[in-house]
Design a protein around this motif. Structure first.
Motif, PDB file in Angstrom:
ATOM      1  N   TRP A   8       0.843  -1.199   0.000  1.00 28.31           N
ATOM      2  CA  TRP A   8       0.000   0.000   0.000  1.00 28.31           C
ATOM      3  C   TRP A   8       0.875   1.244   0.000  1.00 28.31           C
ATOM      4  N   TYR A   9       0.461   2.209  -0.815  1.00 30.46           N
ATOM      5  CA  TYR A   9       1.131   3.508  -0.900  1.00 30.46           C
ATOM      6  C   TYR A   9       0.062   4.587  -0.849  1.00 30.46           C
ATOM      7  N   LEU A  10       0.492   5.824  -0.713  1.00 28.08           N
ATOM      8  CA  LEU A  10      -0.430   6.955  -0.713  1.00 28.08           C
ATOM      9  C   LEU A  10      -0.178   7.823  -1.926  1.00 28.08           C
ATOM     10  N   ILE A  11      -1.259   8.205  -2.584  1.00 29.41           N
ATOM     11  CA  ILE A  11      -1.183   9.139  -3.705  1.00 29.41           C
ATOM     12  C   ILE A  11      -1.745  10.474  -3.240  1.00 29.41           C
ATOM     13  N   TYR A  12      -1.048  11.538  -3.607  1.00 28.74           N
ATOM     14  CA  TYR A  12      -1.499  12.905  -3.336  1.00 28.74           C
ATOM     15  C   TYR A  12      -2.157  13.428  -4.606  1.00 28.74           C
ATOM     16  N   THR A  13      -3.412  13.895  -4.490  1.00 29.00           N
ATOM     17  CA  THR A  13      -4.173  14.335  -5.653  1.00 29.00           C
ATOM     18  C   THR A  13      -4.378  15.845  -5.643  1.00 29.00           C
ATOM     19  N   LYS A  14      -4.849  16.350  -6.770  1.00 27.27           N
ATOM     20  CA  LYS A  14      -5.279  17.741  -6.821  1.00 27.27           C
ATOM     21  C   LYS A  14      -6.454  17.895  -5.861  1.00 27.27           C
ATOM     22  N   GLU A  18     -10.416  13.634  -5.637  1.00 27.83           N
ATOM     23  CA  GLU A  18     -10.252  12.285  -5.097  1.00 27.83           C
ATOM     24  C   GLU A  18     -11.163  11.259  -5.776  1.00 27.83           C
ATOM     25  N   LYS A  19     -12.436  11.565  -5.914  1.00 25.48           N
ATOM     26  CA  LYS A  19     -13.377  10.603  -6.502  1.00 25.48           C
ATOM     27  C   LYS A  19     -13.059  10.345  -7.971  1.00 25.48           C
ATOM     28  N   LYS A  20     -12.684  11.383  -8.699  1.00 27.24           N
ATOM     29  CA  LYS A  20     -12.327  11.212 -10.111  1.00 27.24           C
ATOM     30  C   LYS A  20     -11.086  10.345 -10.243  1.00 27.24           C
ATOM     31  N   VAL A  21     -10.092  10.608  -9.405  1.00 27.93           N
ATOM     32  CA  VAL A  21      -8.858   9.818  -9.449  1.00 27.93           C
ATOM     33  C   VAL A  21      -9.151   8.369  -9.088  1.00 27.93           C
ATOM     34  N   GLU A  22     -10.005   8.164  -8.079  1.00 31.42           N
ATOM     35  CA  GLU A  22     -10.363   6.800  -7.683  1.00 31.42           C
ATOM     36  C   GLU A  22     -10.974   6.037  -8.852  1.00 31.42           C
ATOM     37  N   PRO A  35     -11.234   6.360   1.733  1.00 35.43           N
ATOM     38  CA  PRO A  35     -12.145   6.334   2.881  1.00 35.43           C
ATOM     39  C   PRO A  35     -12.980   7.609   2.936  1.00 35.43           C
ATOM     40  N   MET A  36     -14.287   7.421   3.096  1.00 36.80           N
ATOM     41  CA  MET A  36     -15.224   8.543   3.104  1.00 36.80           C
ATOM     42  C   MET A  36     -15.961   8.600   4.440  1.00 36.80           C
ATOM     43  N   ARG A  37     -16.530   9.761   4.709  1.00 36.14           N
ATOM     44  CA  ARG A  37     -17.386   9.926   5.891  1.00 36.14           C
ATOM     45  C   ARG A  37     -18.527  10.860   5.542  1.00 36.14           C
ATOM     46  N   ARG A  47     -29.078  23.201   4.626  1.00 36.84           N
ATOM     47  CA  ARG A  47     -28.315  22.249   5.436  1.00 36.84           C
ATOM     48  C   ARG A  47     -28.490  20.882   4.800  1.00 36.84           C
ATOM     49  N   LYS A  48     -27.391  20.108   4.804  1.00 35.31           N
ATOM     50  CA  LYS A  48     -27.530  18.751   4.286  1.00 35.31           C
ATOM     51  C   LYS A  48     -26.321  17.912   4.673  1.00 35.31           C
ATOM     52  N   TYR A  49     -26.515  16.585   4.541  1.00 40.40           N
ATOM     53  CA  TYR A  49     -25.420  15.649   4.753  1.00 40.40           C
ATOM     54  C   TYR A  49     -24.641  15.520   3.457  1.00 40.40           C
ATOM     55  N   VAL A  50     -23.324  15.557   3.570  1.00 41.17           N
ATOM     56  CA  VAL A  50     -22.467  15.372   2.398  1.00 41.17           C
ATOM     57  C   VAL A  50     -21.465  14.264   2.707  1.00 41.17           C
ATOM     58  N   THR A  51     -21.041  13.590   1.659  1.00 38.94           N
ATOM     59  CA  THR A  51     -20.016  12.568   1.794  1.00 38.94           C
ATOM     60  C   THR A  51     -18.704  13.181   1.336  1.00 38.94           C
ATOM     61  N   GLU A  52     -17.692  13.102   2.206  1.00 45.34           N
ATOM     62  CA  GLU A  52     -16.400  13.701   1.889  1.00 45.34           C
ATOM     63  C   GLU A  52     -15.275  12.767   2.309  1.00 45.34           C
ATOM     64  N   PRO A  53     -14.106  12.914   1.694  1.00 42.47           N
ATOM     65  CA  PRO A  53     -12.977  12.048   2.054  1.00 42.47           C
ATOM     66  C   PRO A  53     -12.516  12.274   3.497  1.00 42.47           C
ATOM     67  N   LEU A  54     -12.125  11.184   4.163  1.00 41.07           N
ATOM     68  CA  LEU A  54     -11.543  11.306   5.500  1.00 41.07           C
ATOM     69  C   LEU A  54     -10.239  12.089   5.452  1.00 41.07           C
ATOM     70  N   PHE A  55      -9.457  11.839   4.407  1.00 38.30           N
ATOM     71  CA  PHE A  55      -8.175  12.511   4.229  1.00 38.30           C
ATOM     72  C   PHE A  55      -8.201  13.247   2.890  1.00 38.30           C
ATOM     73  N   PRO A  56      -8.612  14.516   2.882  1.00 40.11           N
ATOM     74  CA  PRO A  56      -8.702  15.239   1.618  1.00 40.11           C
ATOM     75  C   PRO A  56      -7.381  15.224   0.852  1.00 40.11           C
ATOM     76  N   SER A  57      -7.473  14.990  -0.445  1.00 41.90           N
ATOM     77  CA  SER A  57      -6.350  14.961  -1.390  1.00 41.90           C
ATOM     78  C   SER A  57      -5.461  13.727  -1.285  1.00 41.90           C
ATOM     79  N   TYR A  58      -5.888  12.695  -0.560  1.00 40.58           N
ATOM     80  CA  TYR A  58      -5.075  11.478  -0.446  1.00 40.58           C
ATOM     81  C   TYR A  58      -5.911  10.243  -0.765  1.00 40.58           C
ATOM     82  N   ILE A  59      -5.292   9.296  -1.483  1.00 34.50           N
ATOM     83  CA  ILE A  59      -5.908   8.010  -1.786  1.00 34.50           C
ATOM     84  C   ILE A  59      -4.873   6.920  -1.523  1.00 34.50           C
TER      85      ILE A  59
END
Length: 172
Positions: A8-14, A18-22, A35-37, A47-59
């Motif tokens: 396993w490695y980590l990629i840093y994205t624009k 993240e979702k496009k790269v995934e 990983p999303m939350r 107001r609303k619930y949104v799904t966002e990466p746990l670690f922005p810009s990392y996969i």
């Protein structure tokens, strides 16, 4: 990259790619983990619930060969691998498994940059987070499970359910 190791490695994205790269990595048949939350967002008009990466810009990506390493680098939206010096750094598989379990099964996850004193090592034996190992700490007057993601200098904090069966084992 002089010596390639499978893992396993980590990629840093624009930013916000993240979702496009995934999906682009999946098209190249490179195994990845984003990983999303779910979080509650408030704007001035809604107001609303949104799904966002746990670690922005990392996969997290699992690389099986040098071809997948360069294939990941050649993906639109990818900036680089997370490196120490000039060498891409592997992520411990236990950390990836813990992050995966927490992202999939924990309802309330907090990501923190704070520094924590070492807590009591434990592993959850039963319940939805079964198999997660980490440290028990007290944070905001609650008993929390702390999983360190040292490569990102982040910590995942999860409120431990009352019915969680814990075993305090020494991990080496």
């Amino acid at each position: 990259m002089s010596i390639f190791q499978i893992g396993w490695y980590l990629i840093y994205t624009k930013a916000r790619h993240e979702k496009k790269v995934e999906s682009r990595l999946a098209e190249k048949q490179i195994e990845c983990l984003l990983p999303m939350r779910k979080s509650f967002k408030k704007w001035h008009d809604r107001r609303k619930y949104v799904t966002e990466p746990l670690f922005p810009s990392y996969i997290f990506v699992y690389l099986r060969d040098i071809k997948s390493y360069y294939g990941g680098m050649d993906t639109e939206g990818v900036l680089s691998y997370v490196k120490l010096g000039k060498v891409a750094v592997m992520v411990n598989e236990t950390v990836v498994n813990n992050v995966r379990l927490i992202a999939d099964k924990a309802a309330d996850v907090e990501v923190s940059k704070d520094s924590f004193q070492p807590g009591h090592r434990l592993m959850i034996r039963q319940g939805p987070l079964s198999g997660v190992d980490g440290e028990m700490v007290t944070y905001k007057n609650k008993r929390q499970l702390l999983v360190r993601v040292e490569l990102l200098q982040r910590n995942l904090l999860v409120t431990l359910p009352e019915d969680a069966v814990l075993s305090k084992e020494c991990f080496s």
